[in-house]
Design an enzyme around this catalytic site. Structure first.
Site, PDB file in Angstrom:
ATOM      1  N   LYS A 104       0.846  -1.192   0.000  1.00  5.25           N
ATOM      2  CA  LYS A 104       0.000   0.000   0.000  1.00  5.25           C
ATOM      3  C   LYS A 104       0.875   1.232   0.000  1.00  5.25           C
ATOM      4  O   LYS A 104       2.014   1.199   0.497  1.00  5.25           O
ATOM      5  CB  LYS A 104      -0.887   0.017   1.255  1.00  5.25           C
ATOM      6  CG  LYS A 104      -2.118   0.862   1.121  1.00  5.25           C
ATOM      7  CD  LYS A 104      -3.246   0.127   0.414  1.00  5.25           C
ATOM      8  CE  LYS A 104      -4.452   0.996   0.202  1.00  5.25           C
ATOM      9  NZ  LYS A 104      -5.598   0.245  -0.300  1.00  5.25           N
ATOM     10  N   GLY A 223     -19.826   7.432   2.873  1.00  6.22           N
ATOM     11  CA  GLY A 223     -18.788   7.611   1.845  1.00  6.22           C
ATOM     12  C   GLY A 223     -19.427   7.498   0.478  1.00  6.22           C
ATOM     13  O   GLY A 223     -20.068   6.483   0.170  1.00  6.22           O
ATOM     14  N   ASN A 226     -15.849   6.414  -5.177  1.00 13.66           N
ATOM     15  CA  ASN A 226     -15.887   5.314  -6.137  1.00 13.66           C
ATOM     16  C   ASN A 226     -16.637   4.110  -5.563  1.00 13.66           C
ATOM     17  O   ASN A 226     -17.582   3.607  -6.175  1.00 13.66           O
ATOM     18  CB  ASN A 226     -14.449   4.944  -6.528  1.00 13.66           C
ATOM     19  CG  ASN A 226     -14.410   3.731  -7.430  1.00 13.66           C
ATOM     20  OD1 ASN A 226     -14.572   2.607  -6.968  1.00 13.66           O
ATOM     21  ND2 ASN A 226     -14.249   3.953  -8.721  1.00 13.66           N
TER      22      ASN A 226
HETATM   23  P1  NAD Z   1     -12.952   7.845  -2.880  1.00 12.56           P
HETATM   24  O1  NAD Z   1     -11.887   8.829  -2.686  1.00 12.56           O
HETATM   25  O2  NAD Z   1     -13.502   7.652  -4.250  1.00 12.56           O
HETATM   26  O3  NAD Z   1     -14.183   8.182  -1.909  1.00 12.56           O
HETATM   27  C1  NAD Z   1     -14.052   8.376  -0.545  1.00 12.56           C
HETATM   28  C2  NAD Z   1     -15.373   8.937  -0.044  1.00 12.56           C
HETATM   29  O4  NAD Z   1     -15.338   8.974   1.365  1.00 12.56           O
HETATM   30  C3  NAD Z   1     -15.639  10.371  -0.526  1.00 12.56           C
HETATM   31  O5  NAD Z   1     -17.002  10.487  -0.876  1.00 12.56           O
HETATM   32  C4  NAD Z   1     -15.357  11.198   0.709  1.00 12.56           C
HETATM   33  O6  NAD Z   1     -16.079  12.417   0.719  1.00 12.56           O
HETATM   34  C5  NAD Z   1     -15.833  10.243   1.783  1.00 12.56           C
HETATM   35  N1  NAD Z   1     -15.364  10.549   3.113  1.00 12.56           N
HETATM   36  C6  NAD Z   1     -14.123  10.931   3.528  1.00 12.56           C
HETATM   37  N2  NAD Z   1     -14.131  11.135   4.857  1.00 12.56           N
HETATM   38  C7  NAD Z   1     -15.403  10.877   5.278  1.00 12.56           C
HETATM   39  C8  NAD Z   1     -16.046  10.904   6.537  1.00 12.56           C
HETATM   40  N3  NAD Z   1     -15.387  11.247   7.632  1.00 12.56           N
HETATM   41  N4  NAD Z   1     -17.369  10.580   6.595  1.00 12.56           N
HETATM   42  C9  NAD Z   1     -18.050  10.228   5.494  1.00 12.56           C
HETATM   43  N5  NAD Z   1     -17.477  10.178   4.271  1.00 12.56           N
HETATM   44  C10 NAD Z   1     -16.178  10.506   4.175  1.00 12.56           C
HETATM   45  O7  NAD Z   1     -12.395   6.484  -2.268  1.00 12.56           O
HETATM   46  P2  NAD Z   1     -12.884   5.010  -2.579  1.00 12.56           P
HETATM   47  O8  NAD Z   1     -12.000   4.471  -3.632  1.00 12.56           O
HETATM   48  O9  NAD Z   1     -14.350   4.987  -2.759  1.00 12.56           O
HETATM   49  O10 NAD Z   1     -12.463   4.284  -1.227  1.00 12.56           O
HETATM   50  C11 NAD Z   1     -13.316   4.273  -0.083  1.00 12.56           C
HETATM   51  C12 NAD Z   1     -12.899   3.112   0.822  1.00 12.56           C
HETATM   52  O11 NAD Z   1     -12.992   1.907   0.094  1.00 12.56           O
HETATM   53  C13 NAD Z   1     -11.455   3.181   1.342  1.00 12.56           C
HETATM   54  O12 NAD Z   1     -11.381   2.600   2.613  1.00 12.56           O
HETATM   55  C14 NAD Z   1     -10.709   2.327   0.364  1.00 12.56           C
HETATM   56  O13 NAD Z   1      -9.501   1.813   0.907  1.00 12.56           O
HETATM   57  C15 NAD Z   1     -11.750   1.238   0.152  1.00 12.56           C
HETATM   58  N6  NAD Z   1     -11.522   0.484  -1.069  1.00 12.56           N
HETATM   59  C16 NAD Z   1     -11.638   1.079  -2.287  1.00 12.56           C
HETATM   60  C17 NAD Z   1     -11.396   0.330  -3.421  1.00 12.56           C
HETATM   61  C18 NAD Z   1     -11.544   0.909  -4.800  1.00 12.56           C
HETATM   62  O14 NAD Z   1     -11.360   0.166  -5.762  1.00 12.56           O
HETATM   63  N7  NAD Z   1     -11.904   2.161  -4.957  1.00 12.56           N
HETATM   64  C19 NAD Z   1     -11.025  -1.012  -3.311  1.00 12.56           C
HETATM   65  C20 NAD Z   1     -10.951  -1.592  -2.057  1.00 12.56           C
HETATM   66  C21 NAD Z   1     -11.198  -0.824  -0.940  1.00 12.56           C
END
Ligand code: NAD
Length: 436
Positions: A104, A223, A226
């Protein structure tokens, strides 16, 4: 006191080790990353001044394949968080059985404060600084919180440039494209990668509902990026009722359910979740056309999203959200963890007592890394799969993973998190012993 996610990851590993009487040496190996890379990235800002950004790449374990895991851009990134996320990546890849290890990365930055040019220079700087460690058979990053396909494209291009300069020759596509996944389609990405995390989680949820012979409908999602937005959209299209969503700025509740696309339209225009032209709390200065029906909708305190009376709660933001302090108030029957490390070990103990089913991150969100692996494979073999083919390969793999985890959880009389940990650690142990 802020929870240390790496301590949480180790506590989960201890639970697994106790259950399966894990070899002490294997425990030692898995409890520490193999390598920690710390970098200072100088970036020329638009003002003409230079600014340094602290960045990390943690390589946890590569016994099952190249290190694999996203790069996060976030102001609160710290080494313990990146270590935990790398650890969970090793376990996640092992749960689904893909031949990848765990890694990571992260940069301490709020990307929203950077111009497009500054963001590009920072991303290229990271790829340059880490170029010696990255590579299709070494370490393969991907997007994570606040990083995206454009950033991956910049990084691939910079990796290629750096390596070609160093080696004094042109690289073949298979030598640079599979170095990062989550790229744009034009940049060599895979169809279906953008929806993979959410799609995989829905496959797992459906298998869980089928296996447990239960029917669930209402959903709250913390959240709206994505993972969270796409999960909302897929579940909405399948007939689930999404009643609440939140992001880093606001939380929004609609008793009759909301349309995720309308919420996204508002977010794109107004920068946070809400409904177009919604007088029920909608910002007066931010109007977007669409004439949405706001009846029954209201803004709620952000912390409330986790304790709403819903069937399914989806944390899809950051780690340490469901904690010892609020787990007692969680009313959902199922927690589908799209975010990594969303639930702390103290919260887990409370959820277990309350018989709330937590489908753990290393299973629930593994669709993302699985399609990243498909992207890596296509780049290595110079293949291009259709979105349909990606989904056809992802679905059975996610469903089988759920059944394997469920079987182990029953066999060891434990919860799904420990069940997933047992499956992963056994596979890692086998690979580590074989590689000696
Ligand atoms: P992203 O950046 O697209 O979205 C993150 C979201 O979380 C945003 O809408 C942001 O406004 C919101 N956020 C941030 N702080 C917040 C809070 N305190 N309360 C509520 N919302 C809040 O990121 P993502 O890719 O969607 O990732 C989100 C989670 O999913 C992370 O933990 C990431 O590690 C995990 N994840 C993502 C993927 C992927 O393919 N995108 C894969 C595995 C795990």
């Amino acid at each position: 006191m802020a929870q240390n996610p790496h301590q949480n990851a180790l506590k989960q590993l201890e639970d697994v080790a106790k259950k399966i009487k894990l070899d002490k040496e294997i425990f030692e190996i898995l409890s520490k990353p193999q390598r920690i890379i710390m970098m200072q990235i100088p970036v020329k800002m638009d003002s003409g001044k230079m600014q340094m950004f602290e960045a990390y790449r943690v390589e946890h374990n590569n016994a099952r394949g190249p290190y694999k895991g996203g790069i996060r851009y976030f102001p609160q990134v710290d080494l313990n968080e990146v270590k935990a996320l790398a650890h969970w990546m090793s376990l996640k890849c092992a749960v689904t059985g893909i031949p990848m290890g765990g890694g990571k990365g992260g940069i301490i930055v709020d990307p929203h404060q950077l111009s497009a040019g500054e963001l590009e220079r920072l991303s290229r700087g990271y790829a340059r600084a880490a170029a010696d460690f990255l590579g299709p058979k070494k370490d393969v990053p991907a997007p994570d919180v606040y990083t995206n396909a454009q950033i991956m494209d910049w990084m691939v291009s910079e990796f290629k440039k750096t390596k070609e300069k160093e080696l004094g020759r042109k690289l073949k596509a298979s030598e640079y494209l599979p170095t990062l996944t989550g790229k744009s389609l034009r940049g060599g990405g895979s169809k279906g990668r953008d929806i993979a995390t959410a799609q995989g989680s829905v496959f797992v949820l459906e298998e869980a509902l089928k296996t447990l012979k239960i029917k669930k409908s209402t959903v709250a999602i913390q959240g709206f990026g994505n993972a969270g937005y796409v999960a909302a959209k897929i579940l909405h299209d399948k007939g689930f009722k999404i009643v609440a969503v939140s992001d880093s700025r606001k939380a929004f509740y609609c008793e009759d359910g909301l349309d995720p696309d309308k919420v996204m339209k508002y977010k794109e225009k107004c920068g946070t979740v809400g409904l177009c032209d919604c007088k029920a709390g909608g910002s007066k200065t931010c109007k977007c056309s669409g004439g949405c029906n706001c009846q029954g909708c209201k803004y709620i305190p952000q912390s409330q999203i986790l304790t709403l009376d819903v069937d399914i709660l989806i944390p899809a933001a950051l780690e340490n959200q469901i904690t010892g302090a609020n787990a007692g108030k969680v009313k959902a029957d199922i927690i589908l963890e799209l975010a990594n490390g969303a639930t702390t070990p103290e919260a887990d103990a409370i959820l277990r007592r309350k018989k709330i089913i937590a489908i753990p991150d290393i299973l629930a969100n593994a669709g993302g890394v699985t399609v990243s692996y498909f992207e890596w494979y296509q780049n290595m073999k110079n293949e291009k799969w259709s979105e349909d083919k990606v989904a056809r390969k992802l679905s059975p793999l996610m469903k089988r993973s759920f059944r394997e985890v469920y079987k182990l959880a029953r066999q060891y009389k434990t919860d799904l998190r420990t069940g997933a940990g047992i499956l992963a650690v056994k596979r890692l142990e086998e690979a580590i012993k074989k590689s000696r």
